[in-house]
Design a protein around this motif. Structure first.
Motif, PDB file in Angstrom:
ATOM      1  N   GLU A 153      18.400  69.433  23.512  1.00  0.00           N
ATOM      2  CA  GLU A 153      19.137  68.945  24.661  1.00  0.00           C
ATOM      3  C   GLU A 153      18.554  67.897  25.340  1.00  0.00           C
ATOM      4  O   GLU A 153      19.328  67.265  25.772  1.00  0.00           O
ATOM      5  N   GLN A 154      17.357  68.380  25.993  1.00  0.00           N
ATOM      6  CA  GLN A 154      16.696  67.542  26.845  1.00  0.00           C
ATOM      7  C   GLN A 154      16.554  65.922  26.090  1.00  0.00           C
ATOM      8  O   GLN A 154      16.597  65.035  26.775  1.00  0.00           O
ATOM      9  N   ALA A 155      16.281  65.917  24.947  1.00  0.00           N
ATOM     10  CA  ALA A 155      15.865  64.599  24.013  1.00  0.00           C
ATOM     11  C   ALA A 155      17.194  63.855  24.223  1.00  0.00           C
ATOM     12  O   ALA A 155      17.198  62.699  24.365  1.00  0.00           O
ATOM     13  N   MET A 156      18.292  64.642  23.593  1.00  0.00           N
ATOM     14  CA  MET A 156      19.662  63.858  23.688  1.00  0.00           C
ATOM     15  C   MET A 156      20.019  63.457  25.175  1.00  0.00           C
ATOM     16  O   MET A 156      20.675  62.147  25.383  1.00  0.00           O
ATOM     17  N   LYS A 157      19.715  64.174  26.152  1.00  0.00           N
ATOM     18  CA  LYS A 157      20.094  63.703  27.590  1.00  0.00           C
ATOM     19  C   LYS A 157      19.274  62.663  27.932  1.00  0.00           C
ATOM     20  O   LYS A 157      19.694  61.626  28.514  1.00  0.00           O
ATOM     21  N   ASP A 158      17.830  62.873  27.666  1.00  0.00           N
ATOM     22  CA  ASP A 158      17.064  61.439  28.172  1.00  0.00           C
ATOM     23  C   ASP A 158      17.240  60.257  27.336  1.00  0.00           C
ATOM     24  O   ASP A 158      17.513  59.134  27.778  1.00  0.00           O
ATOM     25  N   ARG A 159      17.979  60.308  26.017  1.00  0.00           N
ATOM     26  CA  ARG A 159      18.291  59.122  25.279  1.00  0.00           C
ATOM     27  C   ARG A 159      19.553  58.575  25.982  1.00  0.00           C
ATOM     28  O   ARG A 159      19.920  57.284  26.085  1.00  0.00           O
ATOM     29  N   ALA A 160      20.493  59.639  26.313  1.00  0.00           N
ATOM     30  CA  ALA A 160      21.763  58.930  26.715  1.00  0.00           C
ATOM     31  C   ALA A 160      21.407  58.417  28.141  1.00  0.00           C
ATOM     32  O   ALA A 160      22.312  57.436  28.497  1.00  0.00           O
ATOM     33  N   ASP A 161      20.769  59.201  28.790  1.00  0.00           N
ATOM     34  CA  ASP A 161      20.585  58.406  30.363  1.00  0.00           C
ATOM     35  C   ASP A 161      19.830  56.885  30.098  1.00  0.00           C
ATOM     36  O   ASP A 161      20.092  56.137  30.839  1.00  0.00           O
ATOM     37  N   PHE A 162      18.811  57.123  29.100  1.00  0.00           N
ATOM     38  CA  PHE A 162      18.311  55.832  28.919  1.00  0.00           C
ATOM     39  C   PHE A 162      19.192  54.467  28.602  1.00  0.00           C
ATOM     40  O   PHE A 162      19.109  53.353  29.093  1.00  0.00           O
ATOM     41  N   ALA A 163      20.061  54.852  27.621  1.00  0.00           N
ATOM     42  CA  ALA A 163      20.981  53.782  27.044  1.00  0.00           C
ATOM     43  C   ALA A 163      22.062  53.529  28.101  1.00  0.00           C
ATOM     44  O   ALA A 163      22.368  52.155  28.470  1.00  0.00           O
ATOM     45  N   ARG A 164      22.499  54.702  28.834  1.00  0.00           N
ATOM     46  CA  ARG A 164      23.647  54.252  29.798  1.00  0.00           C
ATOM     47  C   ARG A 164      23.117  53.415  31.145  1.00  0.00           C
ATOM     48  O   ARG A 164      23.726  52.408  31.400  1.00  0.00           O
ATOM     49  N   LYS A 165      22.002  53.783  31.509  1.00  0.00           N
ATOM     50  CA  LYS A 165      21.417  52.959  32.817  1.00  0.00           C
ATOM     51  C   LYS A 165      21.041  51.625  32.153  1.00  0.00           C
ATOM     52  O   LYS A 165      21.613  50.643  32.966  1.00  0.00           O
ATOM     53  N   ASN A 166      20.626  51.428  31.125  1.00  0.00           N
ATOM     54  CA  ASN A 166      20.270  50.086  30.543  1.00  0.00           C
ATOM     55  C   ASN A 166      21.637  49.299  30.175  1.00  0.00           C
ATOM     56  O   ASN A 166      21.937  47.987  30.553  1.00  0.00           O
ATOM     57  N   VAL A 167      22.738  49.756  29.883  1.00  0.00           N
ATOM     58  CA  VAL A 167      24.072  49.246  29.545  1.00  0.00           C
ATOM     59  C   VAL A 167      24.622  48.791  30.763  1.00  0.00           C
ATOM     60  O   VAL A 167      25.094  47.555  31.140  1.00  0.00           O
TER      61      VAL A 167
END
Length: 227
Positions: free
Chosen positions: A11-25
């Motif tokens: 769950e934390q890994a998916m959240k970290d990836r989503a936060d990373f992508a969302r922030k850079n987009v």
């Protein structure tokens, strides 16, 4: 139970990836697509004359992307190949935006789930229908989520604010001029103006024959914005 050193829950890994992508987009300049009377309008703030955010994929289908340029341009190239192959194997009429959107969603979802770094992109696949009311907008997120939009959509940063501006300006079956002014006004906001030379705008024009995609050059944009 003792967790191994460096363990991160799924769950934390998916959240970290989503936060990373969302922030850079969100760092990139946004893009708007609007359904109007004659087809689909796509507009983005982009001063580059060569690095396009909006492109043709096939006869009546367009692609648009925000985020990391080399990543969404690779997706565009792959989409062109898929469309060309399907059109060659079957018929040009069998190439549609929905199947392309599904292919993109599967690819993005696989990378988001299995790779260390997700793609830092949001993309749009738009198709103009033969009749009013049959146009399609598929907004695909970095994790492969597909959103079937009806009248307009916004990609990239500040999307909620820009969506509110579009919603306030949008009317059903609007002509091209009002659609351009609504899209550009939403991108600019109330406190600034964007000159035509800083814009990349294209349409999928229902009346443009087999190849519906057409770019609007700065002189035409100037006319439409001042009408």
């Amino acid at each position: 139970m003792t967790m191994p050193f460096g363990y991160v829950s799924p769950e934390q890994a998916m959240k970290d990836r989503a936060d990373f992508a969302r922030k850079n987009v969100a760092k990139g300049r946004p893009l708007v697509a609007v359904v109007y009377e004659g087809g689909v309008l796509l507009a983005a703030e982009n001063p580059s004359r060569t690095l396009h955010k909006i492109s043709e994929i096939y006869d009546r289908i367009a692609f648009a992307g925000v985020g990391k340029y080399n990543e969404f341009d690779s997706l565009r190239t792959a989409g062109v190949r898929i469309a060309d192959l399907k059109g060659y194997q079957y018929s040009r009429e069998d190439v549609d935006a929905r199947s392309l959107a599904n292919a993109y969603a599967q690819h993005l979802g696989q990378i988001f789930t299995h790779e260390m770094k997700p793609l830092e992109v949001e993309i749009l696949v738009a198709e103009v229908g033969l009749e009013v009311g049959t146009d399609q907008l598929f907004h695909i997120l970095y994790d492969g989520t597909v959103v079937d939009e009806q009248r307009f959509t916004v990609l990239g940063g500040d999307a909620d604010t820009i969506s509110d501006r579009i919603k306030a300006a949008y009317t059903e079956a609007m002509a091209l001029g009002p659609a351009v002014r609504a899209a550009v006004g939403a991108l600019a906001g109330p406190d600034r103006q964007i000159s035509p030379s800083e814009l990349e705008v294209a349409v999928l024009d229902r009346g443009n024959g087999r190849r519906a995609f057409r770019r609007l050059d700065p002189p035409e944009l100037t006319t439409l914005l001042s009408t």
